[in-house]
Scaffold this motif. Sequence first.
Motif, short mmCIF file in Angstrom:
data_model
loop_
_atom_site.label_atom_id
_atom_site.label_comp_id
_atom_site.label_asym_id
_atom_site.label_seq_id
_atom_site.Cartn_x
_atom_site.Cartn_y
_atom_site.Cartn_z
N ASP A 76 0.82 -1.21 0.00
CA ASP A 76 0.00 0.00 0.00
C ASP A 76 0.85 1.26 0.00
O ASP A 76 0.43 2.30 -0.53
CB ASP A 76 -0.94 0.02 1.21
N SER A 77 2.05 1.21 0.58
CA SER A 77 2.90 2.39 0.65
C SER A 77 3.68 2.63 -0.64
O SER A 77 4.32 3.68 -0.80
CB SER A 77 3.88 2.27 1.83
N CYS A 78 3.62 1.70 -1.58
CA CYS A 78 4.32 1.87 -2.86
C CYS A 78 3.66 2.97 -3.68
O CYS A 78 2.44 3.14 -3.63
CB CYS A 78 4.33 0.56 -3.64
N LYS A 79 4.47 3.68 -4.43
CA LYS A 79 3.96 4.80 -5.24
C LYS A 79 3.36 4.34 -6.56
O LYS A 79 2.39 4.89 -7.03
CB LYS A 79 5.08 5.80 -5.50
N GLY A 80 3.95 3.32 -7.17
CA GLY A 80 3.48 2.84 -8.47
C GLY A 80 2.63 1.60 -8.34
O GLY A 80 2.24 1.19 -7.25
N LYS A 81 2.36 0.99 -9.50
CA LYS A 81 1.56 -0.22 -9.55
C LYS A 81 2.36 -1.41 -9.03
O LYS A 81 3.54 -1.54 -9.31
CB LYS A 81 1.19 -0.51 -11.01
N VAL A 82 1.70 -2.26 -8.27
CA VAL A 82 2.27 -3.53 -7.82
C VAL A 82 1.24 -4.59 -8.16
O VAL A 82 0.08 -4.49 -7.76
CB VAL A 82 2.55 -3.52 -6.30
N GLU A 83 1.68 -5.59 -8.93
CA GLU A 83 0.75 -6.60 -9.41
C GLU A 83 1.18 -8.00 -8.98
O GLU A 83 2.37 -8.29 -8.89
CB GLU A 83 0.68 -6.57 -10.94
N ASN A 134 -7.23 -17.12 -2.52
CA ASN A 134 -6.72 -18.13 -3.46
C ASN A 134 -5.42 -18.78 -3.04
O ASN A 134 -5.19 -19.95 -3.35
CB ASN A 134 -6.55 -17.51 -4.86
N ILE A 135 -4.54 -18.06 -2.35
CA ILE A 135 -3.21 -18.61 -2.12
C ILE A 135 -2.82 -18.73 -0.66
O ILE A 135 -1.79 -19.30 -0.36
CB ILE A 135 -2.14 -17.80 -2.86
N PHE A 136 -3.63 -18.22 0.25
CA PHE A 136 -3.29 -18.24 1.66
C PHE A 136 -3.54 -19.63 2.23
O PHE A 136 -4.61 -20.19 2.09
CB PHE A 136 -4.13 -17.21 2.41
N SER A 137 -2.50 -20.19 2.85
CA SER A 137 -2.68 -21.49 3.50
C SER A 137 -1.66 -21.64 4.61
O SER A 137 -0.54 -21.15 4.52
CB SER A 137 -2.53 -22.63 2.49
N ASN A 138 -2.03 -22.30 5.68
CA ASN A 138 -1.14 -22.60 6.81
C ASN A 138 -0.49 -21.36 7.43
O ASN A 138 0.63 -21.43 7.90
CB ASN A 138 -0.05 -23.58 6.38
N GLY A 139 -1.16 -20.21 7.38
CA GLY A 139 -0.64 -19.03 8.06
C GLY A 139 0.44 -18.26 7.33
O GLY A 139 0.95 -17.29 7.84
N GLU A 140 0.83 -18.71 6.14
CA GLU A 140 1.83 -17.97 5.38
C GLU A 140 1.61 -18.17 3.89
O GLU A 140 0.95 -19.11 3.47
CB GLU A 140 3.25 -18.38 5.76
N ILE A 141 2.17 -17.27 3.10
CA ILE A 141 2.11 -17.40 1.65
C ILE A 141 3.45 -17.96 1.20
O ILE A 141 4.49 -17.33 1.40
CB ILE A 141 1.84 -16.04 0.98
N PRO A 142 3.48 -19.17 0.63
CA PRO A 142 4.75 -19.81 0.32
C PRO A 142 5.55 -19.08 -0.77
O PRO A 142 6.73 -18.86 -0.62
CB PRO A 142 4.36 -21.21 -0.11
N GLU A 143 4.91 -18.71 -1.89
CA GLU A 143 5.64 -18.02 -2.96
C GLU A 143 4.66 -17.26 -3.84
O GLU A 143 3.59 -17.77 -4.17
CB GLU A 143 6.43 -19.01 -3.81
N LEU A 144 5.06 -16.05 -4.22
CA LEU A 144 4.27 -15.21 -5.12
C LEU A 144 5.18 -14.64 -6.19
O LEU A 144 6.36 -14.39 -5.93
CB LEU A 144 3.68 -14.01 -4.38
N GLU A 145 4.62 -14.41 -7.35
CA GLU A 145 5.35 -13.61 -8.34
C GLU A 145 4.67 -12.26 -8.39
O GLU A 145 3.46 -12.17 -8.64
CB GLU A 145 5.34 -14.26 -9.72
N ILE A 146 5.42 -11.22 -8.08
CA ILE A 146 4.86 -9.88 -8.12
C ILE A 146 5.70 -9.01 -9.05
O ILE A 146 6.88 -9.27 -9.27
CB ILE A 146 4.73 -9.22 -6.73
N VAL A 147 5.04 -8.01 -9.61
CA VAL A 147 5.70 -7.06 -10.51
C VAL A 147 5.48 -5.67 -9.93
O VAL A 147 4.34 -5.27 -9.68
CB VAL A 147 5.09 -7.14 -11.93
N ALA A 148 6.58 -4.95 -9.70
CA ALA A 148 6.52 -3.55 -9.29
C ALA A 148 7.22 -2.75 -10.38
O ALA A 148 8.24 -3.19 -10.92
CB ALA A 148 7.20 -3.35 -7.94
N TYR A 149 6.67 -1.60 -10.72
CA TYR A 149 7.16 -0.84 -11.87
C TYR A 149 8.12 0.29 -11.49
O TYR A 149 8.84 0.78 -12.35
CB TYR A 149 5.98 -0.28 -12.66
N GLU A 150 8.12 0.70 -10.24
CA GLU A 150 8.99 1.79 -9.80
C GLU A 150 10.18 1.20 -9.02
O GLU A 150 9.99 0.33 -8.17
CB GLU A 150 8.23 2.76 -8.89
N LYS A 151 11.39 1.68 -9.31
CA LYS A 151 12.58 1.16 -8.63
C LYS A 151 12.47 1.30 -7.12
O LYS A 151 12.82 0.38 -6.38
CB LYS A 151 13.84 1.86 -9.13
#
Length: 77
Positions: free
Chosen positions: A17-24, A47-64
């Motif tokens: 939420d604190s990111c300035k650009g798009k995060v997907e 869709n992906i939450f299980s056992n109290g943690e998220i094991p792996e996600l692929e995310i794309v952020a556009y701002e350095k």
Amino acid sequence: MKVSNIKDIDKFFEVVDSCKGKVELVTGEGDRLNLKSKLSQYVSLANIFSNGEIPELEIVAYEKEDIDKIMSYMING
């Protein structure tokens, strides 16, 4: 970028939420969900939450500075 072993979901979404650009989130089907949208956050958790943690996600952020912020969270918690 791939992120894994997210144990504090609330903190992760605070960082997103604190990111300035798009995060997907890239789904297994190749769809991209805007993680700054609360609705998308809830959908992704349902869709992906299980056992109290998220094991792996692929995310794309556009701002350095957003990439740096997410990487810092992943390294330092």
